[in-house]
Write an enzyme that holds these catalytic residues in place. Structure first.
Site, short mmCIF file in Angstrom:
data_model
loop_
_atom_site.label_atom_id
_atom_site.label_comp_id
_atom_site.label_asym_id
_atom_site.label_seq_id
_atom_site.Cartn_x
_atom_site.Cartn_y
_atom_site.Cartn_z
N LYS A 184 -40.58 104.48 15.66
CA LYS A 184 -41.99 104.16 15.45
C LYS A 184 -42.71 103.81 16.75
O LYS A 184 -43.89 104.11 16.90
CB LYS A 184 -42.14 103.03 14.42
CG LYS A 184 -41.77 103.49 13.02
CD LYS A 184 -42.41 102.67 11.94
CE LYS A 184 -42.22 103.38 10.60
NZ LYS A 184 -42.68 102.64 9.45
N LYS B 255 -38.35 112.94 7.97
CA LYS B 255 -38.56 112.22 6.71
C LYS B 255 -39.99 112.42 6.19
O LYS B 255 -40.93 112.43 6.98
CB LYS B 255 -38.30 110.74 7.05
CG LYS B 255 -38.41 109.77 5.93
CD LYS B 255 -38.12 108.35 6.44
CE LYS B 255 -39.39 107.60 6.78
NZ LYS B 255 -39.43 106.22 6.41
N LYS C 65 -45.74 108.48 5.16
CA LYS C 65 -47.17 108.23 4.92
C LYS C 65 -48.01 108.53 6.14
O LYS C 65 -49.16 108.92 6.03
CB LYS C 65 -47.38 106.74 4.62
CG LYS C 65 -46.68 106.23 3.41
CD LYS C 65 -46.91 104.72 3.40
CE LYS C 65 -46.08 104.04 2.37
NZ LYS C 65 -45.56 102.76 2.85
N1 AQP Z 1 -38.92 110.01 2.78
C1 AQP Z 1 -38.37 109.05 2.08
N2 AQP Z 1 -37.30 109.30 1.27
C2 AQP Z 1 -36.72 108.33 0.54
N3 AQP Z 1 -37.16 107.04 0.54
C3 AQP Z 1 -38.21 106.74 1.32
N4 AQP Z 1 -38.88 105.59 1.54
C4 AQP Z 1 -39.89 105.82 2.42
N5 AQP Z 1 -39.91 107.11 2.80
C5 AQP Z 1 -38.88 107.72 2.12
C6 AQP Z 1 -38.55 104.32 0.88
O1 AQP Z 1 -39.73 103.84 0.26
C7 AQP Z 1 -39.68 102.41 0.27
C8 AQP Z 1 -41.01 101.91 0.73
O2 AQP Z 1 -41.23 102.32 2.08
P1 AQP Z 1 -42.31 101.60 2.96
O3 AQP Z 1 -43.63 102.01 2.52
O4 AQP Z 1 -42.13 100.16 2.93
O5 AQP Z 1 -42.01 102.02 4.43
P2 AQP Z 1 -41.62 103.29 5.19
O6 AQP Z 1 -40.16 103.59 5.01
O7 AQP Z 1 -42.00 103.03 6.57
O8 AQP Z 1 -42.50 104.44 4.57
P3 AQP Z 1 -43.04 105.70 5.28
O9 AQP Z 1 -43.62 106.58 4.27
O10 AQP Z 1 -42.03 106.31 6.16
O11 AQP Z 1 -44.22 105.14 6.15
P4 AQP Z 1 -44.52 105.39 7.67
O12 AQP Z 1 -45.12 106.73 7.74
O13 AQP Z 1 -45.50 104.31 7.98
O14 AQP Z 1 -43.25 105.27 8.42
C9 AQP Z 1 -38.52 102.00 1.16
O15 AQP Z 1 -37.44 101.58 0.33
C10 AQP Z 1 -38.18 103.25 1.91
O16 AQP Z 1 -36.79 103.32 2.19
#
Ligand code: AQP
Length: 333
Positions: free
Chosen positions: A114, A198, A201
């Site tokens: 990140k 992955k 968001k």
């Molecule tokens: N691609 C994914 N596949 C499976 N699980 C996922 N999670 C996130 N992306 C995937 C799981 O969703 C839960 C909530 O995630 P979060 O919103 O707290 O944070 P994150 O992992 O940072 O989500 P993003 O979408 O990847 O956001 P950005 O783009 O900001 O980095 C968690 O249990 C996570 O494992």
């Protein structure tokens, strides 16, 4: 005996199929077991580790609550709250940042991903993110934490922090050491544009993910445009090695329709990708559209959503402040 479940989702907008299949779907199944006690947190303190617009953040907090409910979490039977309203989280995070070691945090791959090349400009919060996550979990004596595969390393750090606190202060079993609940298959849903990245968001292209608020035509269009390769549909699981996009789409089909990978492969073997994509769009529309409609309906009622958060915060505060009082005594405050 039932499990004590804790998990969180960041209110950073664009909740997507990865969040649903990797985490929220599991939350719903766990919360349907009457024996379990579940706490689901909208982790807004985590969200501000990267810059947020206050008005957008406020809206995303409510949208995350709406998503939990629309996906099937009953707010009467489970605690749903936002992290910033329970001050014990920030307080415990400080104490844990005096327990955790720099070396441990330096190994966290999510920070490296990140922060990117310019880590000097990343916030300190982004670096210490897993310490706050440990506070979230340990304050509630959670026994099990359902997360996507990407959070596995953070959960291991949480276990190390809990263990070190118990050892340093000679309070055996004071913090329960939680188990991760990561699905064996489909625990990491990949981008529709690049099967090695992955689904996320923050990815700029909306075509890379299925959002939980997408319309039917968005889903059909995104699946139609999803990257595949030039080979035909596979006949065996082994044929999916080195075919990340095909593997991801077949995995999504299996996870959404609750059938195992071998059955999905057998069902589509010999067919072409366009036929498979039509069926995939259909199962996604059947699963996502009812959730999407319900989110939109719930989002019109801020009073209802705010009341859920308020009730959840009261209950969470009661649990967390009791634990915090004991932490104060142990630390010597
Ligand atoms: N691609 C994914 N596949 C499976 N699980 C996922 N999670 C996130 N992306 C995937 C799981 O969703 C839960 C909530 O995630 P979060 O919103 O707290 O944070 P994150 O992992 O940072 O989500 P993003 O979408 O990847 O956001 P950005 O783009 O900001 O980095 C968690 O249990 C996570 O494992």
């Amino acid at each position: 005996m039932g499990k004590k479940i804790f998990s969180g989702v960041q209110p950073t907008g664009n909740l997507h199929l990865g969040n649903y299949l990797g985490a929220i779907k599991n939350f719903v199944e766990l919360s349907n077991d009457q024996e379990n006690e579940c706490v689901f947190c909208v982790v807004d303190l985590h969200a501000i580790t990267v810059k947020q617009d206050p008005q957008v953040l406020r809206n995303n907090i409510r949208e995350t609550v709406a998503t939990f409910i629309a996906s099937g979490i009953d707010p009467k039977k489970n605690i749903i709250f936002n992290q910033s309203k329970v001050s014990a989280h920030s307080e415990a995070a400080w104490i844990f940042s005096c327990v955790a070691r720099m070396g441990w945090l330096n190994r966290m791959t999510q920070f490296k991903e990140k922060a990117g090349k310019d880590k000097e400009k990343a916030s300190i919060g982004l670096f210490s993110y897993p310490v706050l996550m440990a506070a979230d979990i340990l304050l509630y004596d959670a026994t099990h934490v359902p997360v996507g595969d990407d959070q596995k390393q953070h959960l291991e750090l949480c276990r190390d922090i809990g263990q070190k606190f118990n050892n340093d202060f000679e309070v055996e079993n004071f913090f329960k050491i939680p188990e991760p609940l990561i699905q064996k298959q489909f625990s990491r849903i990949m981008s529709l544009k690049d099967g090695t990245k992955k689904m996320s968001k923050s990815e700029l292209s909306d075509l890379s993910r299925i959002n939980l608020t997408d319309l039917k035509e968005d889903i059909v269009n995104k699946i139609k445009k999803a990257k595949t390769d030039t080979l035909p549909m596979p006949n065996t699981n082994e044929e999916l090695d080195n075919r990340p996009e095909a593997k991801n789409l077949i995995g999504i089909y299996s996870s959404v329709s609750n059938v195992n990978l071998d059955e999905t492969i057998a069902k589509f073997s010999g067919k072409n990708f366009s036929e498979f994509k039509e069926d995939l769009s259909q199962v996604l529309v059947d699963k996502i559209i009812p959730i999407s409609n319900e989110i939109k309906k719930l989002k019109k009622d801020n009073i209802f959503l705010d009341k859920i958060l308020k009730d959840g915060c009261d209950k969470a505060n009661e649990i967390a402040s009791k634990k915090m009082k004991k932490i104060h005594e142990i630390v010597g405050f």
